[in-house]
Write a protein that holds these residues in place. Structure first.
Motif, mmCIF file in Angstrom:
data_model
loop_
_atom_site.group_PDB
_atom_site.id
_atom_site.type_symbol
_atom_site.label_atom_id
_atom_site.label_comp_id
_atom_site.label_asym_id
_atom_site.label_seq_id
_atom_site.Cartn_x
_atom_site.Cartn_y
_atom_site.Cartn_z
ATOM 1 N N ASP A 156 21.194 -2.181 1.180
ATOM 2 C CA ASP A 156 20.552 -3.252 0.400
ATOM 3 C C ASP A 156 21.573 -4.072 -0.377
ATOM 4 O O ASP A 156 21.514 -4.066 -1.603
ATOM 5 N N PRO A 157 22.516 -4.763 0.317
ATOM 6 C CA PRO A 157 22.664 -4.927 1.760
ATOM 7 C C PRO A 157 23.732 -3.992 2.338
ATOM 8 O O PRO A 157 24.517 -3.394 1.599
ATOM 9 N N ILE A 158 23.760 -3.926 3.677
ATOM 10 C CA ILE A 158 24.859 -3.258 4.362
ATOM 11 C C ILE A 158 26.120 -4.083 4.112
ATOM 12 O O ILE A 158 26.062 -5.313 3.998
ATOM 13 N N HIS A 159 27.272 -3.411 3.969
ATOM 14 C CA HIS A 159 28.519 -4.135 3.699
ATOM 15 C C HIS A 159 29.663 -3.537 4.513
ATOM 16 O O HIS A 159 29.464 -2.545 5.242
ATOM 17 N N ILE A 160 30.845 -4.125 4.392
ATOM 18 C CA ILE A 160 31.957 -3.689 5.240
ATOM 19 C C ILE A 160 32.408 -2.272 4.921
ATOM 20 O O ILE A 160 32.959 -1.599 5.781
ATOM 21 N N GLY A 161 32.139 -1.775 3.722
ATOM 22 C CA GLY A 161 32.458 -0.393 3.403
ATOM 23 C C GLY A 161 31.640 0.578 4.243
ATOM 24 O O GLY A 161 32.157 1.599 4.715
ATOM 25 N N HIS A 162 30.354 0.266 4.451
ATOM 26 C CA HIS A 162 29.513 1.093 5.320
ATOM 27 C C HIS A 162 30.068 1.116 6.738
ATOM 28 O O HIS A 162 30.147 2.170 7.380
ATOM 29 N N LEU A 163 30.439 -0.069 7.222
ATOM 30 C CA LEU A 163 30.927 -0.166 8.603
ATOM 31 C C LEU A 163 32.261 0.546 8.770
ATOM 32 O O LEU A 163 32.490 1.219 9.782
ATOM 33 N N LEU A 164 33.125 0.419 7.782
ATOM 34 C CA LEU A 164 34.418 1.097 7.839
ATOM 35 C C LEU A 164 34.232 2.608 7.803
ATOM 36 O O LEU A 164 34.895 3.351 8.536
ATOM 37 N N ALA A 165 33.310 3.102 6.987
ATOM 38 C CA ALA A 165 33.029 4.538 6.933
ATOM 39 C C ALA A 165 32.527 5.037 8.284
ATOM 40 O O ALA A 165 32.956 6.094 8.773
ATOM 41 N N ALA A 166 31.627 4.276 8.902
ATOM 42 C CA ALA A 166 31.073 4.672 10.196
ATOM 43 C C ALA A 166 32.150 4.693 11.276
ATOM 44 O O ALA A 166 32.236 5.644 12.065
ATOM 45 N N GLU A 167 32.982 3.686 11.302
ATOM 46 C CA GLU A 167 34.032 3.611 12.321
ATOM 47 C C GLU A 167 35.093 4.683 12.097
ATOM 48 O O GLU A 167 35.585 5.298 13.046
ATOM 49 N N THR A 168 35.435 4.933 10.843
ATOM 50 C CA THR A 168 36.413 5.970 10.520
ATOM 51 C C THR A 168 35.889 7.336 10.945
ATOM 52 O O THR A 168 36.605 8.130 11.571
ATOM 53 N N ALA A 169 34.637 7.628 10.629
ATOM 54 C CA ALA A 169 34.034 8.905 11.021
ATOM 55 C C ALA A 169 33.940 9.020 12.534
ATOM 56 O O ALA A 169 34.204 10.090 13.101
ATOM 57 N N ARG A 170 33.581 7.929 13.189
ATOM 58 C CA ARG A 170 33.473 7.951 14.659
ATOM 59 C C ARG A 170 34.807 8.333 15.287
ATOM 60 O O ARG A 170 34.881 9.208 16.157
ATOM 61 N N GLU A 171 35.871 7.694 14.821
ATOM 62 C CA GLU A 171 37.195 7.954 15.383
ATOM 63 C C GLU A 171 37.722 9.336 15.009
ATOM 64 O O GLU A 171 38.184 10.084 15.866
#
Length: 196
Positions: free
Chosen positions: A12-27
């Motif tokens: 609320d809203p989604i931001h680049i920190g959320h996306l960076l966390a997701a990509e970091t965890a994925r990798e």
């Protein structure tokens, strides 16, 4: 077996920190996919989200568009009542029996795990990936012994960004460009979200 990271939250809203966390965890954790699940009514936050569920889901979709391993799910928005993670995991396990799940959570939320609804049952079903956040030290040793082995802490580039700060900037009439993906920024402006 497909390894799936789950990212819940109000977004609320989604931001680049959320996306960076997701990509970091994925990798770092070898995840095949990350599924973003906007919550209807978060159990550990007071007050309702500022934007509607429909708008928050659309912002997630805009933010992850083009990433082949990211997916948005609306199951918590469709389910009435409080959005408990254990209910979500039960539903996803029934839908995807060939998947193993890990919740991706901010370092500030790791210390809250003992307060999660039916945490022992949840921890028996999923692992937790804690991503470090500025100003939120994580003390795995303070967690109950039953949780310690279920949490993996991973480092990520430090960004001090939060949805509440983004909403505050919008209320002040200031720009949030580059704190959120371009599509999300344009959506926020077009819809007049978070303004005064």
């Amino acid at each position: 077996m497909k390894r799936v990271g789950l990212m819940g939250g109000t977004f609320d809203p989604i931001h680049i920190g959320h996306l960076l966390a997701a990509e970091t965890a994925r990798e770092q954790c070898g995840l095949d996919e990350v599924w973003f699940i906007p919550s209807r009514t978060p159990p550990l936050k007071s007050g309702a989200p500022s934007a509607s569920g429909e708008d928050r889901l659309e912002m997630v979709r805009l933010a992850i568009a083009g990433h082949p391993a990211f997916k948005a799910l609306d199951l918590e928005l469709r389910r009435p009542g409080i959005s408990y993670s254990i209910d979500t995991v039960h539903e996803l396990s029934a839908r995807c029996p060939g998947c193993s799940f890990a919740y991706i959570i901010g370092g500030d939320r790791v210390n809250d795990l003992p307060r999660w609804h039916r945490i022992d049952e949840l921890a028996a079903s999923v692992a937790f990936i804690g991503v470090s956040r500025p100003g939120h030290p994580v003390d795995i040793g303070s967690l109950p012994e039953s949780l310690r082995g279920r949490v993996r802490i991973i480092p990520m580039p430090q960004l001090d960004i939060s949805s509440s700060a983004i909403r505050a900037l919008r209320r002040e009439g200031r720009s949030v460009r580059y704190l959120v993906p371009d599509g999300v920024h344009d959506f926020i402006v077009r819809k007049g979200l978070y303004g005064s």
